[in-house]
Design an enzyme around this catalytic site. Structure first.
Site, mmCIF file in Angstrom:
data_model
loop_
_atom_site.group_PDB
_atom_site.id
_atom_site.type_symbol
_atom_site.label_atom_id
_atom_site.label_comp_id
_atom_site.label_asym_id
_atom_site.label_seq_id
_atom_site.Cartn_x
_atom_site.Cartn_y
_atom_site.Cartn_z
ATOM 1 N N ILE A 145 0.887 -1.152 0.000
ATOM 2 C CA ILE A 145 0.000 0.000 0.000
ATOM 3 C C ILE A 145 0.938 1.218 0.000
ATOM 4 O O ILE A 145 1.956 1.207 0.693
ATOM 5 C CB ILE A 145 -0.893 -0.040 1.266
ATOM 6 C CG1 ILE A 145 -1.967 1.032 1.275
ATOM 7 C CG2 ILE A 145 -0.098 0.082 2.530
ATOM 8 C CD1 ILE A 145 -2.960 0.837 2.449
ATOM 9 N N SER A 146 0.640 2.226 -0.800
ATOM 10 C CA SER A 146 1.507 3.411 -0.854
ATOM 11 C C SER A 146 1.451 4.160 0.468
ATOM 12 O O SER A 146 0.480 4.063 1.211
ATOM 13 C CB SER A 146 1.038 4.365 -1.955
ATOM 14 O OG SER A 146 1.073 3.734 -3.201
ATOM 15 N N GLN A 147 2.492 4.947 0.726
ATOM 16 C CA GLN A 147 2.488 5.744 1.958
ATOM 17 C C GLN A 147 1.370 6.792 1.891
ATOM 18 O O GLN A 147 0.946 7.188 0.789
ATOM 19 C CB GLN A 147 3.848 6.383 2.178
ATOM 20 C CG GLN A 147 4.254 7.373 1.118
ATOM 21 C CD GLN A 147 5.295 8.350 1.663
ATOM 22 O OE1 GLN A 147 5.067 9.018 2.650
ATOM 23 N NE2 GLN A 147 6.438 8.400 1.009
#
Ligand code: SAH
Length: 221
Positions: A69-71
């Site tokens: 999951i992206s930051q």
């Protein structure tokens, strides 16, 4: 006082979420409704359980099947671009992953179409979104490079995995003035926002970011 006032938000949300929201604001995310939605969304429910204590930190995290999951900042930037530039009709997301970005899009768009190539992630995200009563999302298991199975014109397309070239099916389905958000890796790894203008693309912004690769075909597991 309004729930969209940052000071109100920071005081009234859980400490770890409030810290994430305050940090996003410092990093240039100014869309208060977006900050409110991200502040109210249980990000720890979307990551692998072993990493849930880090869910609100400024870092990408594993979601299973070697995917991440992206930051929060990257998710917020992509969402803010869409909110500033796209009509809030239909959006197509390539790379459902955990469904976190999907849930945020669902808050703002009438309809979200999302495609995932890994069967287990697709099933998990679909179930998670249903449990959270996110009802305006249609999930599809398949290779997103082929576009949505039915021919539907989109107001925006967001690709959350790094492609070496832009799949034609994804630009063809965009309406005139539609918004495309996608990662590019040249000259440096970044995420960009473009607007379709006939045969041309107008760049509306870029920012540094890292993504997992966009892969071909589907994977059963
Ligand atoms: N937006 C997601 C994170 C995406 S990670 C979230 O909020 O959790 C990128 C995702 O894209 C991964 O789940 C990966 O399996 C998926 N993916 C990669 N190539 C794809 C393709 N061709 N079609 C659909 N999904 C793809």
């Amino acid at each position: 006082m309004s729930p969209y006032d940052l000071n109100w938000l920071v005081k009234h949300t859980e400490p770890r979420t409030a810290q994430m929201v305050a940090q996003l604001k410092e990093q240039g995310i100014h869309h208060l409704e977006l900050l409110a939605v991200m502040g109210g969304l249980a990000r720890h429910e979307f990551v692998e359980p072993a990493f849930s204590h880090l869910a609100y930190s400024a870092t990408p995290l594993p979601i299973g099947r070697n995917q991440t999951i992206s930051q929060p900042l990257t998710v917020a930037r992509m969402s803010q671009w869409l909110l500033e530039h796209a009509r809030r009709g239909r959006v197509l997301e390539i790379g459902t992953g955990s469904g976190y970005q999907t849930a945020i899009l669902a808050h703002f768009f009438n309809k979200v179409h999302t495609i995932e190539r890994q069967e287990s992630l697709y099933l998990l995200a679909k179930e998670r979104l249903a449990k959270m009563s996110v009802n305006n999302v249609e999930c599809h298991f398949g290779d997103g490079q082929a576009g949505w199975p039915q021919k539907i014109d989109m107001d925006a397309v967001i690709i959350t995995a790094m492609a070496s070239k832009v799949p034609l099916a994804l630009t063809d389905c965009l309406k005139e003035n539609g918004i495309l958000i996608m990662p590019i890796d040249s000259p440096a790894s970044c995420i960009g926002c473009w607007q379709k203008k006939g045969q041309q693309w107008k760049c509306l912004g870029t920012a540094p970011a890292h993504f997992v690769p966009l892969l071909e075909g589907k994977e059963y597991a």
